[in-house]
Design an enzyme around this catalytic site. Structure first.
Site, PDB file in Angstrom:
ATOM      1  N   GLN A 102       0.693  -1.160   0.031  1.00  0.00           N
ATOM      2  CA  GLN A 102      -0.158  -0.051  -0.167  1.00  0.00           C
ATOM      3  C   GLN A 102       0.908   1.442  -0.090  1.00  0.00           C
ATOM      4  O   GLN A 102       0.423   2.559  -0.173  1.00  0.00           O
ATOM      5  CB  GLN A 102      -1.129   0.030   1.003  1.00  0.00           C
ATOM      6  CG  GLN A 102      -1.875  -1.231   1.330  1.00  0.00           C
ATOM      7  CD  GLN A 102      -2.429  -1.280   2.735  1.00  0.00           C
ATOM      8  OE1 GLN A 102      -3.389  -0.546   2.922  1.00  0.00           O
ATOM      9  NE2 GLN A 102      -1.950  -2.045   3.527  1.00  0.00           N
ATOM     10  N   ASN A 103       2.166   1.090   0.169  1.00  0.00           N
ATOM     11  CA  ASN A 103       2.926   2.162   0.335  1.00  0.00           C
ATOM     12  C   ASN A 103       3.438   2.699  -0.829  1.00  0.00           C
ATOM     13  O   ASN A 103       3.510   2.080  -1.789  1.00  0.00           O
ATOM     14  CB  ASN A 103       4.457   1.667   1.051  1.00  0.00           C
ATOM     15  CG  ASN A 103       4.073   1.178   2.603  1.00  0.00           C
ATOM     16  OD1 ASN A 103       2.872   1.310   3.033  1.00  0.00           O
ATOM     17  ND2 ASN A 103       5.121   0.456   3.048  1.00  0.00           N
ATOM     18  N   HIS A 120      -1.385   1.445  -4.332  1.00  0.00           N
ATOM     19  CA  HIS A 120      -1.656   3.178  -4.184  1.00  0.00           C
ATOM     20  C   HIS A 120      -0.872   4.140  -4.751  1.00  0.00           C
ATOM     21  O   HIS A 120      -0.908   5.343  -4.763  1.00  0.00           O
ATOM     22  CB  HIS A 120      -1.796   3.579  -2.809  1.00  0.00           C
ATOM     23  CG  HIS A 120      -2.688   2.660  -1.809  1.00  0.00           C
ATOM     24  ND1 HIS A 120      -2.706   2.482  -0.550  1.00  0.00           N
ATOM     25  CD2 HIS A 120      -3.987   1.923  -2.366  1.00  0.00           C
ATOM     26  CE1 HIS A 120      -3.824   1.757  -0.108  1.00  0.00           C
ATOM     27  NE2 HIS A 120      -4.551   1.541  -1.209  1.00  0.00           N
ATOM     28  N   CYS A 149       3.975  19.148 -17.109  1.00  0.00           N
ATOM     29  CA  CYS A 149       4.325  18.073 -18.027  1.00  0.00           C
ATOM     30  C   CYS A 149       5.615  18.687 -19.084  1.00  0.00           C
ATOM     31  O   CYS A 149       5.167  19.644 -19.641  1.00  0.00           O
ATOM     32  CB  CYS A 149       2.877  17.786 -18.918  1.00  0.00           C
ATOM     33  SG  CYS A 149       3.252  16.584 -19.925  1.00  0.00           S
ATOM     34  N   CYS A 152       3.487  18.605 -22.805  1.00  0.00           N
ATOM     35  CA  CYS A 152       2.636  19.434 -23.183  1.00  0.00           C
ATOM     36  C   CYS A 152       2.490  20.636 -22.301  1.00  0.00           C
ATOM     37  O   CYS A 152       1.650  21.618 -22.499  1.00  0.00           O
ATOM     38  CB  CYS A 152       1.193  18.816 -23.274  1.00  0.00           C
ATOM     39  SG  CYS A 152       0.803  18.367 -21.584  1.00  0.00           S
ATOM     40  N   GLY A 189       2.519  -4.497   9.080  1.00  0.00           N
ATOM     41  CA  GLY A 189       2.606  -3.034   9.230  1.00  0.00           C
ATOM     42  C   GLY A 189       1.539  -2.310   8.699  1.00  0.00           C
ATOM     43  O   GLY A 189       1.481  -1.290   8.161  1.00  0.00           O
ATOM     44  N   ASN A 215       2.870  -6.928  13.563  1.00  0.00           N
ATOM     45  CA  ASN A 215       2.389  -5.700  13.964  1.00  0.00           C
ATOM     46  C   ASN A 215       2.148  -5.409  15.450  1.00  0.00           C
ATOM     47  O   ASN A 215       2.070  -6.414  16.265  1.00  0.00           O
ATOM     48  CB  ASN A 215       0.864  -5.408  13.801  1.00  0.00           C
ATOM     49  CG  ASN A 215       0.380  -4.075  13.268  1.00  0.00           C
ATOM     50  OD1 ASN A 215       0.602  -3.314  14.329  1.00  0.00           O
ATOM     51  ND2 ASN A 215      -0.286  -3.429  12.575  1.00  0.00           N
ATOM     52  N   PRO A 216       3.005  -4.507  15.911  1.00  0.00           N
ATOM     53  CA  PRO A 216       3.146  -4.325  17.172  1.00  0.00           C
ATOM     54  C   PRO A 216       1.768  -4.056  18.136  1.00  0.00           C
ATOM     55  O   PRO A 216       1.594  -4.442  19.249  1.00  0.00           O
ATOM     56  CB  PRO A 216       4.092  -3.194  17.351  1.00  0.00           C
ATOM     57  CG  PRO A 216       4.022  -2.373  16.262  1.00  0.00           C
ATOM     58  CD  PRO A 216       3.365  -3.202  15.157  1.00  0.00           C
ATOM     59  N   ALA A 233       8.106  -4.743  12.399  1.00  0.00           N
ATOM     60  CA  ALA A 233       8.570  -5.562  11.370  1.00  0.00           C
ATOM     61  C   ALA A 233      10.107  -5.578  11.137  1.00  0.00           C
ATOM     62  O   ALA A 233      10.808  -6.504  10.891  1.00  0.00           O
ATOM     63  CB  ALA A 233       8.079  -4.801  10.221  1.00  0.00           C
TER      64      ALA A 233
HETATM   65  N1  APR Z   1       6.266  -2.440  12.275  1.00  0.00           N
HETATM   66  C1  APR Z   1       5.049  -3.083  12.000  1.00  0.00           C
HETATM   67  N2  APR Z   1       3.969  -2.455  12.033  1.00  0.00           N
HETATM   68  C2  APR Z   1       4.068  -1.396  12.465  1.00  0.00           C
HETATM   69  C3  APR Z   1       5.134  -0.826  13.101  1.00  0.00           C
HETATM   70  C4  APR Z   1       6.513  -1.325  12.912  1.00  0.00           C
HETATM   71  N3  APR Z   1       7.652  -1.134  13.231  1.00  0.00           N
HETATM   72  N4  APR Z   1       5.104   0.745  13.452  1.00  0.00           N
HETATM   73  C5  APR Z   1       3.558   0.734  13.341  1.00  0.00           C
HETATM   74  N5  APR Z   1       3.107  -0.505  12.806  1.00  0.00           N
HETATM   75  C6  APR Z   1       1.721  -0.520  12.621  1.00  0.00           C
HETATM   76  C7  APR Z   1       0.592   0.098  13.405  1.00  0.00           C
HETATM   77  O1  APR Z   1       0.451  -0.271  14.329  1.00  0.00           O
HETATM   78  C8  APR Z   1      -0.489   0.245  12.098  1.00  0.00           C
HETATM   79  O2  APR Z   1      -1.541  -0.860  12.667  1.00  0.00           O
HETATM   80  O3  APR Z   1       1.406  -0.067  11.215  1.00  0.00           O
HETATM   81  C9  APR Z   1       0.075   0.075  11.080  1.00  0.00           C
HETATM   82  C10 APR Z   1       0.001   1.563  10.278  1.00  0.00           C
HETATM   83  O4  APR Z   1      -1.501   1.553   9.929  1.00  0.00           O
HETATM   84  P1  APR Z   1      -1.701   3.015   9.173  1.00  0.00           P
HETATM   85  O5  APR Z   1      -1.211   4.103   9.607  1.00  0.00           O
HETATM   86  O6  APR Z   1      -3.356   2.902   9.090  1.00  0.00           O
HETATM   87  O7  APR Z   1      -1.233   2.961   7.700  1.00  0.00           O
HETATM   88  P2  APR Z   1      -1.797   1.791   6.567  1.00  0.00           P
HETATM   89  O8  APR Z   1      -2.330   0.511   7.011  1.00  0.00           O
HETATM   90  O9  APR Z   1      -0.631   1.554   5.566  1.00  0.00           O
HETATM   91  O10 APR Z   1      -2.838   2.763   5.674  1.00  0.00           O
HETATM   92  C11 APR Z   1      -3.449   2.007   4.738  1.00  0.00           C
HETATM   93  O11 APR Z   1      -4.421   4.310   4.307  1.00  0.00           O
HETATM   94  O12 APR Z   1      -4.107   6.468   4.490  1.00  0.00           O
HETATM   95  C12 APR Z   1      -4.248   5.524   3.428  1.00  0.00           C
HETATM   96  O13 APR Z   1      -3.362   5.322   1.376  1.00  0.00           O
HETATM   97  C13 APR Z   1      -2.919   5.468   2.590  1.00  0.00           C
HETATM   98  O14 APR Z   1      -1.848   3.313   1.914  1.00  0.00           O
HETATM   99  C14 APR Z   1      -2.379   4.216   3.024  1.00  0.00           C
HETATM  100  C15 APR Z   1      -3.851   3.221   3.577  1.00  0.00           C
END
Ligand code: APR
Length: 250
Positions: A102-103, A120, A149, A152, A189, A215-216, A233
């Site tokens: 998603q990053n 994304h 651009c 253009c 994450g 995920n923590p 992670a």
């Molecule tokens: N290692 C693993 N997980 C982690 C760490 C880490 N070091 N630090 C934080 N996290 C976890 C958090 O606990 C949380 O559950 O990563 C998650 C981040 O969640 P979000 O901030 O909601 O991000 P994400 O899930 O990527 O968001 C999804 O939302 O805003 C839109 O388009 C954007 O791609 C994004 C989408």
């Protein structure tokens, strides 16, 4: 997280050849890139509706570009971490491997991952509002805002998916195809709140795959995951990798 929590996953990996990984902003947190909904997350500091919607861009493209230029600055100074590097190593470890992210930060590619599915978009890419052509530009800061651009002269927009916008259909179909074709999916994450990305682990599970959440903190996915590794992670994935290698050596 204690090490022996990895044992059942090691046993699973012994009989798994098709692995998929879905990542979210959490994997880049240890690289110094803010997540979205975490304590100092972007959506705690900024209003998404003012910066990450087509309406916001229509209203004030300069403001939106200022924000993306700021984020490009942070991401440009960041380095991939051991979590990214472990995932890159896995592409040559398993006979079938898929990385879906998603990053938009491109850190997976900088860690050596080849062709991740970017659901994304990518912050280093821009799209012409007139021609639709996509160009890559890594200038930090951008020489002029909003960028234009090169062919253009029309305004460019970040080649990312904003709230209220549909994902690229081919990209999405590719992601669901990979999810349905794996035996084991690591979900790393992500808060598992934003769809359609958050539906990918469910599609994988429905197709018979085991789900491992890294995920923590707990997420809505934690209840249905087969295994949960409550850790960061950048620490948990390299630890798992070391155990995989130790097991193969033994
Ligand atoms: N290692 C693993 N997980 C982690 C760490 C880490 N070091 N630090 C934080 N996290 C976890 C958090 O606990 C949380 O559950 O990563 C998650 C981040 O969640 P979000 O901030 O909601 O991000 P994400 O899930 O990527 O968001 C999804 O939302 O805003 C839109 O388009 C954007 O791609 C994004 C989408």
């Amino acid at each position: 997280m204690v090490e022996n929590e990895l044992d059942p996953i090691l046993a699973l990996l012994d009989r798994t050849t098709r692995v998929a990984v879905l990542t979210g902003s959490g994997i880049s947190a240890e690289s110094g890139i803010p997540t979205f909904r975490g304590e100092h997350g972007l959506w705690k500091q900024f209003r998404a509706e003012e910066l990450a919607t087509p309406e916001a861009f229509e209203r004030d493209p300069g403001l939106v570009w200022e924000w993306y230029d700021w984020r490009r600055g942070i991401i440009g100074r960041a380095e991939p971490n051991d979590g990214h590097r472990t995932i890159a190593a896995w592409q040559d470890t398993f006979s079938s491997f898929s990385l879906i992210t998603q990053n938009i930060d491109g850190l997976h590619q900088r860690a050596g991952s080849r062709g991740p599915i970017e659901l994304h978009g990518n912050i280093w890419k821009m799209r012409c509002l007139r021609e639709g052509t996509v160009t890559e530009c890594r200038d930090v800061p951008l020489p002029s805002l909003p960028p234009r651009c090169p062919t253009c002269g029309a305004m460019l927009r970040p080649h990312v998916v904003w709230f209220g916008e549909a994902l690229d259909q081919d990209v999405l179909e590719g992601a669901f195809h990979r999810a349905a074709a794996c035996d084991l999916m690591f979900v790393v994450g992500t808060s598992a709140l934003v769809h359609p990305a958050a539906s990918l682990p469910l599609a994988a599970a429905q197709a018979g795959a085991k789900i491992v959440e890294v995920n923590p903190d707990p997420t809505p996915l934690s209840r249905s995951a087969d295994f949960v590794l409550r850790g960061k992670a950048g620490q948990t994935l390299p630890l798992l990798q070391r155990k995989i290698i130790d097991k193969w050596k033994s």
